[in-house]
Enzyme design. Structure first.
Site, PDB file in Angstrom:
ATOM      1  N   THR A 167      42.928  41.358  35.956  1.00  0.00           N
ATOM      2  CA  THR A 167      41.591  40.907  35.573  1.00  0.00           C
ATOM      3  C   THR A 167      40.909  42.034  34.818  1.00  0.00           C
ATOM      4  O   THR A 167      41.154  43.202  35.105  1.00  0.00           O
ATOM      5  CB  THR A 167      40.805  40.589  36.855  1.00  0.00           C
ATOM      6  OG1 THR A 167      41.373  39.433  37.438  1.00  0.00           O
ATOM      7  CG2 THR A 167      39.337  40.363  36.593  1.00  0.00           C
ATOM      8  N   ARG A 195      42.085  26.352  41.791  1.00  0.00           N
ATOM      9  CA  ARG A 195      41.747  27.553  42.575  1.00  0.00           C
ATOM     10  C   ARG A 195      40.801  28.448  41.764  1.00  0.00           C
ATOM     11  O   ARG A 195      41.049  28.760  40.614  1.00  0.00           O
ATOM     12  CB  ARG A 195      43.025  28.329  42.925  1.00  0.00           C
ATOM     13  CG  ARG A 195      42.771  29.623  43.729  1.00  0.00           C
ATOM     14  CD  ARG A 195      42.628  30.848  42.848  1.00  0.00           C
ATOM     15  NE  ARG A 195      42.558  32.094  43.628  1.00  0.00           N
ATOM     16  CZ  ARG A 195      42.269  33.273  43.099  1.00  0.00           C
ATOM     17  NH1 ARG A 195      42.013  33.381  41.813  1.00  0.00           N
ATOM     18  NH2 ARG A 195      42.217  34.348  43.850  1.00  0.00           N
ATOM     19  N   VAL A 196      39.713  28.841  42.384  1.00  0.00           N
ATOM     20  CA  VAL A 196      38.779  29.763  41.747  1.00  0.00           C
ATOM     21  C   VAL A 196      38.652  30.981  42.642  1.00  0.00           C
ATOM     22  O   VAL A 196      38.456  30.844  43.853  1.00  0.00           O
ATOM     23  CB  VAL A 196      37.394  29.100  41.537  1.00  0.00           C
ATOM     24  CG1 VAL A 196      36.395  30.094  40.981  1.00  0.00           C
ATOM     25  CG2 VAL A 196      37.511  27.900  40.600  1.00  0.00           C
ATOM     26  N   ASP A 198      37.222  35.257  42.988  1.00  0.00           N
ATOM     27  CA  ASP A 198      35.933  35.948  43.049  1.00  0.00           C
ATOM     28  C   ASP A 198      35.253  36.098  41.692  1.00  0.00           C
ATOM     29  O   ASP A 198      34.028  36.210  41.599  1.00  0.00           O
ATOM     30  CB  ASP A 198      36.146  37.363  43.597  1.00  0.00           C
ATOM     31  CG  ASP A 198      37.113  38.147  42.694  1.00  0.00           C
ATOM     32  OD1 ASP A 198      38.283  37.712  42.584  1.00  0.00           O
ATOM     33  OD2 ASP A 198      36.702  39.138  42.071  1.00  0.00           O
ATOM     34  N   THR A 218      37.850  43.976  40.798  1.00  0.00           N
ATOM     35  CA  THR A 218      39.142  43.334  40.597  1.00  0.00           C
ATOM     36  C   THR A 218      39.915  43.461  41.905  1.00  0.00           C
ATOM     37  O   THR A 218      39.599  44.293  42.735  1.00  0.00           O
ATOM     38  CB  THR A 218      39.916  43.968  39.416  1.00  0.00           C
ATOM     39  OG1 THR A 218      41.190  43.332  39.285  1.00  0.00           O
ATOM     40  CG2 THR A 218      40.138  45.456  39.597  1.00  0.00           C
ATOM     41  N   GLY A 219      40.917  42.608  42.082  1.00  0.00           N
ATOM     42  CA  GLY A 219      41.702  42.679  43.306  1.00  0.00           C
ATOM     43  C   GLY A 219      41.887  41.318  43.925  1.00  0.00           C
ATOM     44  O   GLY A 219      41.787  40.287  43.240  1.00  0.00           O
ATOM     45  N   GLY A 221      41.083  38.190  45.240  1.00  0.00           N
ATOM     46  CA  GLY A 221      39.855  37.402  45.132  1.00  0.00           C
ATOM     47  C   GLY A 221      39.380  36.800  46.431  1.00  0.00           C
ATOM     48  O   GLY A 221      38.181  36.758  46.716  1.00  0.00           O
TER      49      GLY A 221
HETATM   50  N1  ASP Z   1      40.239  38.916  41.439  1.00  0.00           N
HETATM   51  C1  ASP Z   1      41.087  38.087  40.625  1.00  0.00           C
HETATM   52  C2  ASP Z   1      41.307  36.772  41.328  1.00  0.00           C
HETATM   53  O1  ASP Z   1      41.576  36.777  42.510  1.00  0.00           O
HETATM   54  C3  ASP Z   1      42.403  38.699  40.349  1.00  0.00           C
HETATM   55  C4  ASP Z   1      42.294  40.066  39.760  1.00  0.00           C
HETATM   56  O2  ASP Z   1      41.380  40.825  40.038  1.00  0.00           O
HETATM   57  O3  ASP Z   1      43.177  40.419  38.965  1.00  0.00           O
HETATM   58  O4  ASP Z   1      41.269  35.755  40.676  1.00  0.00           O
END
Ligand code: ASP
Length: 299
Positions: A167, A195-196, A198, A218-219, A221
């Site tokens: 992300t 699916r949605v 964060d 990021t991380g 979600g």
């Molecule tokens: N946070 C994002 C999600 O879960 C994934 C990401 O940070 O790469 O959709």
């Protein structure tokens, strides 16, 4: 007059050595595009949107073209942009026919009284205001098709890629002291349709408040949403913690409470820049005092 600063991230995960260069270069291109706007007196919102657009157009990242495919083999994109001056925000989720979801999110912020538009409704709005609706296939690249087929044919488990999160995000402070934050993503590989995560959720994927600072996350979600990670960082700033302490404390809290890992970039109201991650690596770039810095931070 404030000293403008900008920071971007290109995801936090165990970025393999062969992808390191593309991640750093991609972050640098993005941050410089944002910096060009800021150094000429442009707004933090414009800088954040532009930086994120550059990364959405770069197939290195899980945003825009080149994003992970869902179970059905489609890209579904989420994005959020927030204005720290007004606490107004715009977001879109689950869009399949938009090349730059961050720009559509910006239009949601500016032209509607809503914050988050999803799927078909978001695309109808886009069409109405003159966006070109692309063919969903235009977001799909060979690399991701191969990954999707490997998962589908059960040669790989989706969870083998759950550490892969690319992300993108940006936070900027402009000469007028306005702070903006934004994020954009294709989510996670082989996610359920609809699916949605964060990313488009205000306070989870990003947050900005001129009184304290701006944050992009990021991380994982599903963990980030449960602790409203970006707002949690802002709350630590409001209690007097430094940018680095606030980012670290929020990520530690998320890990303690949910076991989820991630990464944060943050700028406080005085222009201090911080970043922290609990994943193996995080790609970032920033411009402070007119100087570019970039790298892959390793824990
Ligand atoms: N946070 C994002 C999600 O879960 C994934 C990401 O940070 O790469 O959709």
């Amino acid at each position: 007059m404030n000293r403008p600063v900008i920071i971007v991230h290109g995801g936090a995960w165990d970025i393999p050595d062969e992808f390191v260069d593309a991640h750093i270069k991609g972050c640098e291109r993005a941050v410089l595009a944002g910096w060009d706007i800021l150094k000429n007196g442009g707004s933090a919102l414009d800088a954040v949107e532009e930086a994120i657009k550059v990364m959405e157009d770069d197939p290195t990242f899980d945003a825009g073209i080149g994003s992970f495919l869902n179970e059905e083999g489609f890209v579904e994109l989420d994005a959020l942009i927030m204005d720290g001056a007004s606490l107004n925000a715009g977001a879109v989720a689950g869009v399949r026919r938009i090349k730059n979801p961050i720009s559509l999110a910006r239009k949601v912020l500016e032209l509607t009284s809503h914050i988050l538009l999803i799927g078909e409704g978001a695309e109808k709005f886009a069409k109405k205001i003159g966006f070109t609706l692309i063919d969903p296939k235009d977001l799909i690249i060979e690399r991701e098709l191969k990954r999707w087929l490997m998962i589908k044919e059960k040669k790989l488990k989706p969870q083998d890629f759950f550490s892969g999160r690319e992300t993108v995000g940006a936070v900027a402070l402009d000469v007028n002291g306005n702070i903006a934050a934004g994020v954009s993503t294709g989510g996670i590989p082989f996610k359920m349709p609809g699916r949605v995560g964060d990313t488009p959720i205000i306070g989870a994927g990003a947050y900005a408040d001129n009184s304290y600072g701006g944050v992009a996350a990021t991380g994982y979600g599903e963990a980030i949403m449960r602790v409203l990670l970006s707002k949690t960082v802002i709350d630590y700033l409001s209690r007097g913690f430094s940018v680095s302490e606030a980012a670290k404390k929020a990520l530690e809290l998320m890990y303690r409470k949910t076991g989820g890992r991630g990464g944060i970039i943050v700028i406080d109201k005085n222009g201090n820049i911080g970043y922290y991650h609990t994943t193996t690596r995080m790609a970032f770039a920033y411009v402070i005092n007119g100087r570019l810095r970039s790298g892959i931070k390793v824990t």
